[in-house]
Design a protein around this motif. Sequence first.
Motif, PDB file in Angstrom:
ATOM      1  N   ARG A  82       0.853  -1.187   0.000  1.00 16.01           N
ATOM      2  CA  ARG A  82       0.000   0.000   0.000  1.00 16.01           C
ATOM      3  C   ARG A  82       0.892   1.242   0.000  1.00 16.01           C
ATOM      4  O   ARG A  82       1.733   1.402   0.890  1.00 16.01           O
ATOM      5  CB  ARG A  82      -0.931  -0.010   1.209  1.00 16.01           C
ATOM      6  CG  ARG A  82      -1.986  -1.130   1.129  1.00 16.01           C
ATOM      7  CD  ARG A  82      -2.876  -1.174   2.367  1.00 16.01           C
ATOM      8  NE  ARG A  82      -2.140  -1.581   3.546  1.00 16.01           N
ATOM      9  CZ  ARG A  82      -2.100  -0.897   4.694  1.00 16.01           C
ATOM     10  NH1 ARG A  82      -2.731   0.257   4.795  1.00 16.01           N
ATOM     11  NH2 ARG A  82      -1.417  -1.352   5.725  1.00 16.01           N
ATOM     12  N   GLU A  84       0.910   4.568   0.732  1.00 14.04           N
ATOM     13  CA  GLU A  84       1.146   5.515   1.818  1.00 14.04           C
ATOM     14  C   GLU A  84       1.985   4.918   2.941  1.00 14.04           C
ATOM     15  O   GLU A  84       3.031   5.488   3.297  1.00 14.04           O
ATOM     16  CB  GLU A  84      -0.190   6.061   2.362  1.00 14.04           C
ATOM     17  CG  GLU A  84      -0.902   7.027   1.440  1.00 14.04           C
ATOM     18  CD  GLU A  84      -1.608   6.339   0.277  1.00 14.04           C
ATOM     19  OE1 GLU A  84      -1.691   5.081   0.265  1.00 14.04           O
ATOM     20  OE2 GLU A  84      -2.073   7.053  -0.628  1.00 14.04           O
ATOM     21  N   SER A 142      -0.579  12.628 -10.511  1.00  8.09           N
ATOM     22  CA  SER A 142      -1.169  11.382 -10.044  1.00  8.09           C
ATOM     23  C   SER A 142      -1.188  10.407 -11.213  1.00  8.09           C
ATOM     24  O   SER A 142      -1.306  10.818 -12.377  1.00  8.09           O
ATOM     25  CB  SER A 142      -2.600  11.605  -9.533  1.00  8.09           C
ATOM     26  OG  SER A 142      -3.177  10.397  -9.104  1.00  8.09           O
ATOM     27  N   SER A 146      -2.814   7.127  -7.783  1.00 10.99           N
ATOM     28  CA  SER A 146      -1.961   7.471  -6.643  1.00 10.99           C
ATOM     29  C   SER A 146      -1.004   8.604  -6.991  1.00 10.99           C
ATOM     30  O   SER A 146      -0.463   8.655  -8.105  1.00 10.99           O
ATOM     31  CB  SER A 146      -1.158   6.246  -6.191  1.00 10.99           C
ATOM     32  OG  SER A 146      -0.244   6.588  -5.171  1.00 10.99           O
ATOM     33  N   ASN A 149       2.923   7.165  -7.150  1.00  7.85           N
ATOM     34  CA  ASN A 149       3.264   6.222  -8.206  1.00  7.85           C
ATOM     35  C   ASN A 149       4.632   6.562  -8.792  1.00  7.85           C
ATOM     36  O   ASN A 149       5.113   7.693  -8.672  1.00  7.85           O
ATOM     37  CB  ASN A 149       2.179   6.271  -9.287  1.00  7.85           C
ATOM     38  CG  ASN A 149       2.369   5.238 -10.366  1.00  7.85           C
ATOM     39  OD1 ASN A 149       3.047   5.478 -11.364  1.00  7.85           O
ATOM     40  ND2 ASN A 149       1.776   4.060 -10.176  1.00  7.85           N
TER      41      ASN A 149
END
Length: 292
Positions: A82, A84, A142, A146, A149
């Motif tokens: 994930r 973050e 983005s 995300s 990325n």
Amino acid sequence: MGHSLFVPFGGAEMQVREIDAASVLVLPVCYEVAPSYGIGSREGPIHLLTASAELEDVDEQTLVHWGRVGIHTLPALAPTPRPEPAMEEIRAASARCLETGKFTLFLGGDHAITIATVKAAAEKYPDMGVLQIDAHLDLRDSYNGSRLNHACVMRRVADDLHLPFVQAGIRSFSAEEAVYVKNQGLNPIYAHCIDPLDHCWMDQAIAALPDTVYLTLDLDGLDPSVIPGTGTPEPGGLSYRQMVELLRRLGASGKKVVAADITELAKIPNTQVSEFTAARIAAKMFVYLTKT
């Protein structure tokens, strides 16, 4: 996940057992999330490290025994998938390396790891700049849902960290990125503008950086004839000798290179060309960017 897999750069005989006795740290980061094209960079650090054991330990240009630089390789970091929390895991691990004051080489993984490694470096060296070797601008705000990325690396460097940077080898970008470059007054060094017989662009790139430098090398910055094993290969890239000459000039410039990364290695089955070449480039970094 934490540190789990251990493959020392150059093989076991090159490993300096204690961090305090080392001059160079190597942190492999096995991370790949939402790639844009080819896959496989998560295992890239392990393939590079495995290939490094097959390198001869004397640099052919300088006759420096790079294995005597004092290399301590850390076990591979395998962050959560994930973005973050992964970025925080990578940042924290990177900060621990950089806190030692030793030159640190981070091995990716996809280029997104650079968001975290540069952040950690900037926390210790707030006046540093970033030299990016890449086929792509990586200036999207983005991508694939995300802002963390691999296609957004330099946008985070620019907008979030506000660091000066130089981009070289560029030959692929989106309309959004083209607008950003124009609006921000950026001057990437495009691959088609590089004369293979003239290295003045290297000196210009280095001169544009502050005295403290972080080097990020996305392997697709090199031509696919040199590094075919990468997720988003683009024709028309740098040659191996151009890359080595850039490292030599950067090391001779008087700039302090505090850290570097090599990212986006994706092994092609039944060939060792890409990972061996990437390992050779890493060894060249030890020769030219550290005090040997």
